[in-house]
Motif scaffolding. Sequence first.
Motif: not given
Length: 238
Positions: A172-173, A175, A199, A201-202, A205, A219, A221-222, A225
Amino acid sequence: MVYTQLVKSQKGLFALLVDPDKYSVDDLIDLSQRAQTAGVDMILLGGSITQASMADTLLTIRRVTSIPIVLFPGNAIQFVPTADAILLLSLISGRNPDFLIGNHVLVSHSLRKSGMEIIPTGYILVESGRVTSVQYMSRTVPIPRDKCDIVIATALAGQQLGLKSIYLEAGSGAEMPVSTQIISEVCKYVDLPIIVGGGLRNPEQVKAARSAGASMVVVGNALEKDLGILKDLVSACR
Ligand code: 1GP
């Protein structure tokens, strides 16, 4: 058989990971409603460590959405019998018996009594830049990201052991998410649904992971935020 049916649909599944510690009750209600609207296929519930109650979190989500809730437990104490299914993870990239079989023994009778769908899953940690919570908590070493041959052999062994899914996890999260090269190579050798997470995030990906062969992307973590990207992530997944 929530998961089995969803995989059969072959539409490209999107799973939202909910760590109970990361959301207040109000945020959880908002998240669940938005997940329903966006077409999220399942909600995974769990984390490396949880302070908040898994059972209360599950109940809050259940009250506002019909999305299947699937346990994604970091350990045996996160088991709750009221979920729809469980990703029963065996951490096959590691050599820690607690996460290969130990926690499973502890929970086996409760799991049997619950009657929930069991998804036996080979959980493969792939190195992703820095030490992740799952790596630290499981006391296992992820497979180096340039050792595609080891990831393939591990996934293959998982299939040969009778596991029903393979989860390629960056943590999770992370890089860096699991590379598309690893995903596509594993798909060449393994005839099981491949889950990819950590990881992402968009939408690009997510799309890349799906194009490489992932049946389901996860998904968490993303979205903690920026919940505003949820719809685009789900669309990218289809
Ligand atoms: C973690 O694969 C999941 O176990 C999801 O990862 O939180 O980085 O999206 P993220």
